[in-house]
Every structure is written in structure tokens, then in C-alpha cells.
Design an enzyme around this catalytic site. Structure first.
Site, short mmCIF file in Angstrom:
data_model
loop_
_atom_site.label_atom_id
_atom_site.label_comp_id
_atom_site.label_asym_id
_atom_site.label_seq_id
_atom_site.Cartn_x
_atom_site.Cartn_y
_atom_site.Cartn_z
N CYS A 1 42.66 53.72 48.48
CA CYS A 1 41.51 52.87 48.79
C CYS A 1 41.82 51.79 49.83
CB CYS A 1 40.98 52.21 47.52
SG CYS A 1 40.40 53.40 46.30
N CYS B 1 29.89 49.36 38.98
CA CYS B 1 30.87 50.29 39.55
C CYS B 1 30.43 50.73 40.94
CB CYS B 1 31.01 51.53 38.66
SG CYS B 1 31.38 51.17 36.92
N CYS B 2 31.38 50.91 41.83
CA CYS B 2 31.04 51.36 43.18
C CYS B 2 30.56 52.81 43.14
CB CYS B 2 32.22 51.20 44.12
SG CYS B 2 33.66 52.21 43.72
#
Length: 409
Positions: free
Chosen positions: A73, A190-191
């Protein structure tokens, strides 16, 4: 500049088009053509080994080094870190950091979900960050509501960002009532799965002066990458989420810059889950240890408070296309420092802080400031910070390598 959108056609074509769009917008912003770029770092997690070449060859086969980067990420900011290093070392005067990602589920998964359904199991990352949130709640007295308030803030901020994947505003009750994912985390904390691209041009001071870019230029004051410490192997769930590497990198950034966290006005923080934003307040020094939830109670992480954290909407609402995320954060902070951000503009920005983390692990923390006080105007005929427009064939012609264009004519 950043784009974030869904594509339905071939994945490779989609990645190449997203990469072309982001790179074209970055070159237009800088007012230069691709043949001025001497080296490029291209970040992505999903894709073939030479996707960087495929994307950038559309602007010219200039034979420059193109290095493909994967660092989970933290991939986008790792590409930026490498571009900054090569320029700072004096090896090149102008480098590019490009990141893109296509993360849609494949056709089989989509069909299976519709016909048979898929058993909901929380992903590994949700468990890591969910446990970190639980650990902070148990250790310091925060509550699940504090986590939900972070998500409420970020969704509210995203309504003003034309690049956000989601621009809906949710109440605190709606966030708390959304489906449970793991522990205190609900779906709206949450993404999402995201597709998108972002690009940054990194140049030396000499290059900036030579091309009269002083008004546009934003300076990287300090930048540090760190990896995991042995604290990750302890029984502290907060440390499992990589907080010690964030802590170390932040301390080094402040030391290099000669400032402290209170000197920062705006922060783009890696909120893949609301719990990560909470624990990162402490790790970045925005709050004393164990008092992150007090920043939330005092409204000190939004407009009118000590800091504005994630004016873009953050990963929770803007989206998290892994290879592009760190560069999208950079684009947002660049626009904030130029004063271009319109209704989401943070007042009196002098220093902007970026935090991008990848488990397993790597973190990149970057501190920015405007190079001078000259007022800048967009080079593209509109304000890209407040309006998301697609590129045209003419835009590509404007920035493509001159030799490449003449060879094709």
C-alpha cells in the site's frame, strides 16, 4: 494529478489509459513535455512486470530508465521517494513518479457473487487494523464511536473532492449501523476497492528556475522511509499495524525539517480503516500518547481545529488504488499549498504532512511547503483541484516527447 474511476474494458488497456491520463495531467501542470523527464518510477501492485513502460511509451519511447515499483500500500509514495532521491543526488534534474491500479473483482467473482453469494469473511488487513482499534480502546479508553467519527469526518470531506470515488455524506448513526466487518469496524469505516492513477513530476531547483516554475513549485522539505521494528512481534495489537515505523519516520522528518507536529496545518493520512487513522495520530505526534481520541472529541482533526486531516476524504471515501494512493495524497497536498482547493481549502497552510503505509512493511512520511509566496495559476485552463476533466488527444500532443511526435507525423 489524480483520477479515480471504474473501467469496464480490458484491464491492460484500462491501466495504460489511466496511466496516460495521470501523466499527461502532471506534465500539463508543470508546463513541460515528456522528453524533459530523465527517469521514471512507476508503482502498481496488480499488473504485469512492465506496465510502467506500456503506460509511458504512449508519450514517447525516449529510452529513459523506467523502474517498476511494488511496495504494497506504500507503493505510490515509494515511487515518489525514489524519484526524490535520484533528483536530490544530482543524477537527474527531472524525474516522474507515476502510480496506477485496477482492483475490480474479476468476472467470475462477480457472477458467483450474484448467483451463489460469497461468504463474508473479514480480510486479513481488516483484522490487523480492527485489532489495533480494539487495542487502543482497551488501553486508552477510546470508544467505537471515536472510530465512527473519523469515518464521518472523512466522508464529509470527500463531498468536496471531485476525484473521490464516493461523495456521499453519512451521519454518525448511519456509519455505526452499516454492516459489521471486524470488531468495532463497520463497512463505512473501511476503504473501498478502487481503480485510479496519479502522477507527480519531481525536479531540481535549477530545473524549476530554468523553466520558470517557481510559482507552481512545492518543496519536499523532508522525507523518510522506514520499515518494521521488533515491536511488531510483541503482543501489542497497536504495534501489529506498524505504528513503530510510523513513529520513527515521523520523528526523523520533524528533526530534518527543524519543526514539530504543531507546525503542520494539513495532513493526508493513510486511513485504510478508521482505526489506523486513530492510532496514527499518536504515532505522528499530532496527539500525546494515548490521547488520539481527545483530538476527535475537540474537533481538532477537521476544519476549525488544530489540524485538518484528510481534506480529500482519505482512503475511506476517496478510494485506495494501491499504486496510486501515495501520489494522490501528494497531489492533494500540492493543491492545498498552492491555495487551489476551493471549498475544501485549509486556511493558512504553511506545512503539509503525508503518511502512506504498507503492511509487511513500509511507511513513507513526507513534509511539504510552498517554495515561495508567488501566486500560481493552473496551466491547463481550469482548476484541476476542483474540477475533474478527462484529457483530450490535443492534451497528449502538448506533452508528448517532441521527437516522438515528429517521428509519428
Amino acid at each position: 494529478m489524480v483520477i479515480s474511476r471504474r473501467e469496464n474494458h480490458n484491464a491492460h488497456e484500462s491501466i495504460c489509459q489511466m496511466g496516460l491520463e495521470a501523466a499527461t495531467k502532471a506534465l500539463l501542470d508543470a508546463g513541460i513535455t515528456y522528453d524533459k523527464v530523465q527517469q521514471a518510477y512507476v508503482g502498481y501492485v496488480y499488473g504485469d512486470s512492465i506496465c510502467g513502460q506500456r503506460a509511458l511509451y504512449q508519450l514517447g519511447m525516449t529510452q529513459i530508465p523506467i523502474i517498476n515499483v511494488n511496495n504494497n500500500c506504500a507503493t505510490g509514495s515509494t515511487a515518489l521517494y525514489q524519484a526524490r532521491q535520484i533528483v536530490e543526488a544530482g543524477i537527474v534534474d527531472c524525474a516522474m513518479a507515476l502510480g496506477f491500479e485496477k482492483m475490480q473483482p474479476d468476472h467470475v467473482v462477480s457472477v458467483m457473487s450474484e448467483v451463489k453469494g460469497i461468504e463474508p469473511k473479514p480480510p486479513f488487513t481488516a483484522q490487523i487494523f480492527g485489532n489495533a482499534g480494539i487495542g487502543y480502546i482497551e488501553k486508552y479508553g477510546a470508544t467505537p464511536e471515536h472510530l465512527a467519527k473519523i469515518a464521518e469526518k472523512n466522508h464529509r470531506h470527500s463531498a468536496l473532492n471531485p476525484y473521490s470515488q464516493f461523495r456521499d455524506i453519512y451521519t454518525l448513526d448511519q456509519i455505526l449501523a452499516s454492516p459489521k466487518i471486524y470488531g468495532p469496524l463497520t463497512k463505512l469505516q473501511c476503504c473501498p476497492t478502487s481503480d485510479g492513477a496519479a502522477c507527480v513530476v519531481v525536479a531540481s531547483a535549477n530545473f524549476v528556475h530554468k523553466h520558470n516554475l517557481e510559482a507552481q513549485a512545492v518543496e519536499i522539505v523532508a522525507q523518510v522511509m522506514a520499515t518494521d521494528s521488533p515491536k511488531m512481534l510483541t503482543d501489542d495489537a497497536i504495534e501489529w499495524a506498524g505504528t513503530d515505523m510510523t513513529r520513527k519516520a515521523a520523528q526523523e522528518v520533524y528533526k530534518k525539517a527543524g519543526i514539530g507536529p504543531r507546525d503542520v496545518q494539513v495532513v493526508e493520512l493513510h486511513d485504510c480503516f478508521s482505526a489506523n487513522e486513530l492510532i496514527t495520530y499518536d504515532a505522528l505526534g499530532l496527539s500525546p500518547p494515548g490521547q488520539a481520541h481527545k483530538l476527535i472529541d475537540n474537533n481538532d482533526v477537521t476544519y476549525g481545529g488544530k489540524y485538518v486531516v484528510n481534506p480529500s476524504g482519505g482512503l475511506t471515501s476517496k478510494g485506495h488504488p494501491l499504486g496510486a494512493t501515495g501520489l494522490a495524497q501528494c497531489a492533494e497536498l500540492t493543491w492545498q499549498l498552492r491555495g487551489w482547493a476551493g471549498d475544501r481549502q485549509v486556511a493558512n497552510v504553511k506545512y503539509a504532512l503525508q503518511h502512506n503505509i504498507g503492511l509487511g512493511g513500509a511507511v513513507v512520511i513526507t513534509l511539504y511547503r510552498k517554495m515561495n509566496n508567488k501566486k500560481s495559476q493552473p496551466h491547463v485552463g481550469y482548476n484541476p483541484a476542483t474540477e475533474a476533466r478527462p484529457i483530450s488527444a490535443e492534451d497528449v500532443r502538448k506533452v508528448a516527447a517532441l521527437k516522438f511526435l515528429s517521428a509519428r507525423l
